[in-house]
Design a protein around this motif. Structure first.
Motif, PDB file in Angstrom:
ATOM      1  N   ILE A 127       0.838  -1.363  -0.406  1.00 17.94           N
ATOM      2  CA  ILE A 127       0.099  -0.133   0.075  1.00 17.94           C
ATOM      3  C   ILE A 127       1.221   1.501  -0.278  1.00 17.94           C
ATOM      4  O   ILE A 127       0.527   2.314   0.023  1.00 17.94           O
ATOM      5  CB  ILE A 127      -1.056   0.261   1.655  1.00 17.94           C
ATOM      6  N   ASP A 128       2.358   1.427   0.651  1.00 13.97           N
ATOM      7  CA  ASP A 128       2.629   2.445   0.197  1.00 13.97           C
ATOM      8  C   ASP A 128       4.164   2.319  -0.694  1.00 13.97           C
ATOM      9  O   ASP A 128       4.947   1.697  -0.650  1.00 13.97           O
ATOM     10  CB  ASP A 128       3.621   2.853   1.432  1.00 13.97           C
ATOM     11  N   PRO A 129       4.360   2.869  -1.608  1.00 15.44           N
ATOM     12  CA  PRO A 129       5.373   3.515  -2.909  1.00 15.44           C
ATOM     13  C   PRO A 129       6.510   3.398  -2.389  1.00 15.44           C
ATOM     14  O   PRO A 129       7.626   2.388  -3.444  1.00 15.44           O
ATOM     15  CB  PRO A 129       5.057   4.139  -3.536  1.00 15.44           C
ATOM     16  N   GLU A 130       6.163   3.916  -0.845  1.00 18.65           N
ATOM     17  CA  GLU A 130       8.194   3.901  -0.964  1.00 18.65           C
ATOM     18  C   GLU A 130       8.348   2.624  -0.209  1.00 18.65           C
ATOM     19  O   GLU A 130       9.868   2.597   0.235  1.00 18.65           O
ATOM     20  CB  GLU A 130       7.755   5.164   0.433  1.00 18.65           C
ATOM     21  N   GLN A 131       7.956   2.003   0.310  1.00 16.88           N
ATOM     22  CA  GLN A 131       7.905   0.301   1.117  1.00 16.88           C
ATOM     23  C   GLN A 131       7.058  -0.640   0.142  1.00 16.88           C
ATOM     24  O   GLN A 131       6.353  -1.256   1.013  1.00 16.88           O
ATOM     25  CB  GLN A 131       7.869   0.654   2.371  1.00 16.88           C
ATOM     26  N   PRO A 132       7.009  -0.852  -0.936  1.00 17.68           N
ATOM     27  CA  PRO A 132       5.917  -2.212  -1.358  1.00 17.68           C
ATOM     28  C   PRO A 132       6.092  -2.824  -1.275  1.00 17.68           C
ATOM     29  O   PRO A 132       5.322  -3.628  -1.397  1.00 17.68           O
ATOM     30  CB  PRO A 132       6.215  -1.441  -3.614  1.00 17.68           C
ATOM     31  N   ASP A 133       6.987  -3.544  -0.802  1.00 17.58           N
ATOM     32  CA  ASP A 133       7.203  -5.058  -0.441  1.00 17.58           C
ATOM     33  C   ASP A 133       5.894  -5.210   1.502  1.00 17.58           C
ATOM     34  O   ASP A 133       6.041  -5.867   1.412  1.00 17.58           O
ATOM     35  CB  ASP A 133       8.288  -5.828  -0.169  1.00 17.58           C
ATOM     36  N   GLY A 134       6.018  -4.127   1.663  1.00 18.28           N
ATOM     37  CA  GLY A 134       5.473  -3.542   3.126  1.00 18.28           C
ATOM     38  C   GLY A 134       6.326  -3.534   4.638  1.00 18.28           C
ATOM     39  O   GLY A 134       7.811  -3.120   3.538  1.00 18.28           O
ATOM     40  N   ARG A 135       5.803  -3.673   5.463  1.00 19.00           N
ATOM     41  CA  ARG A 135       6.949  -3.142   6.199  1.00 19.00           C
ATOM     42  C   ARG A 135       6.130  -3.441   7.894  1.00 19.00           C
ATOM     43  O   ARG A 135       4.679  -3.922   8.497  1.00 19.00           O
ATOM     44  CB  ARG A 135       7.068  -1.719   7.175  1.00 19.00           C
ATOM     45  N   SER A 136       6.724  -3.461   9.011  1.00 15.46           N
ATOM     46  CA  SER A 136       5.722  -4.350  10.265  1.00 15.46           C
ATOM     47  C   SER A 136       7.153  -3.704  11.662  1.00 15.46           C
ATOM     48  O   SER A 136       7.936  -3.417  11.155  1.00 15.46           O
ATOM     49  CB  SER A 136       5.744  -5.238  10.309  1.00 15.46           C
ATOM     50  N   ARG A 137       6.119  -2.753  12.226  1.00 13.02           N
ATOM     51  CA  ARG A 137       6.636  -2.712  13.805  1.00 13.02           C
ATOM     52  C   ARG A 137       5.696  -1.965  14.612  1.00 13.02           C
ATOM     53  O   ARG A 137       4.516  -2.602  14.715  1.00 13.02           O
ATOM     54  CB  ARG A 137       7.150  -1.083  12.708  1.00 13.02           C
ATOM     55  N   ASP A 138       6.685  -2.331  16.277  1.00 14.36           N
ATOM     56  CA  ASP A 138       6.011  -2.353  17.153  1.00 14.36           C
ATOM     57  C   ASP A 138       5.145  -1.289  17.238  1.00 14.36           C
ATOM     58  O   ASP A 138       5.596  -0.390  17.303  1.00 14.36           O
ATOM     59  CB  ASP A 138       6.221  -2.564  17.993  1.00 14.36           C
ATOM     60  N   VAL A 139       4.002  -0.446  17.683  1.00 14.81           N
ATOM     61  CA  VAL A 139       3.727   0.545  17.861  1.00 14.81           C
ATOM     62  C   VAL A 139       3.009   1.341  18.935  1.00 14.81           C
ATOM     63  O   VAL A 139       3.010   2.257  19.425  1.00 14.81           O
ATOM     64  CB  VAL A 139       2.235   0.698  16.921  1.00 14.81           C
TER      65      VAL A 139
END
Length: 143
Positions: A127-139
């Motif tokens: 969903i994010d063109p700057e990180q096309p393969d995705g991301r995961s993080r603690d929030v």
């Protein structure tokens, strides 16, 4: 900030997600629900007669949940990141049953009892063109 701009835009354009809970005997349950993202990054899940549901009882017993909003990536346009593949956001966190004056959803279908999800981990993909393969993080902090 719980959600980045791309995640917030994506969630704002969706109407339905799926809540996964675990019951007293360890049995998983997944249900589709309408939702609202609040300014503080929490997610409100509502509908008619929420307090009468198994998912509500599950949350009272075990507040650890996962909520997924996803669909297929468009083939054209600015949202065409990885066309033909799925895209979405998974929110893991702690849920709490609440009674509110302003529930999510259409007023004729919404009761005042809701489930509010407090995110502790966010995973997003395509969903994010700057990180096309995705991301995961603690929030957030698990309690």
């Amino acid at each position: 900030m719980v959600f980045n701009d791309a995640e917030r835009r994506y969630l704002a354009g969706q109407l339905l997600g799926r809540l996964a809970t675990v019951g007293r005997a360890g049995a998983p349950q997944v249900r589709p629900l309408g939702f609202r993202v609040n300014d503080d990054g929490t997610i409100d899940l509502g509908g008619p007669w929420v307090a009468r549901t198994q998912r509500y009882r599950n949350v009272q017993e075990n507040p650890r949940v996962s909520f997924v909003v996803d669909d297929m990536t468009p083939a054209e346009g600015p949202e065409a990141i990885k066309p033909g593949m799925g895209r979405g956001v998974e929110i893991r966190g702690r849920a709490e049953p609440l009674r509110v004056d302003d529930p999510p959803g259409h007023p004729s279908m919404a009761g005042n009892d809701i489930i509010r999800v407090h995110p502790t981990r966010v995973l997003s993909w395509h969903i994010d063109p700057e990180q096309p393969d995705g991301r995961s993080r603690d929030v957030g902090e698990a309690r």
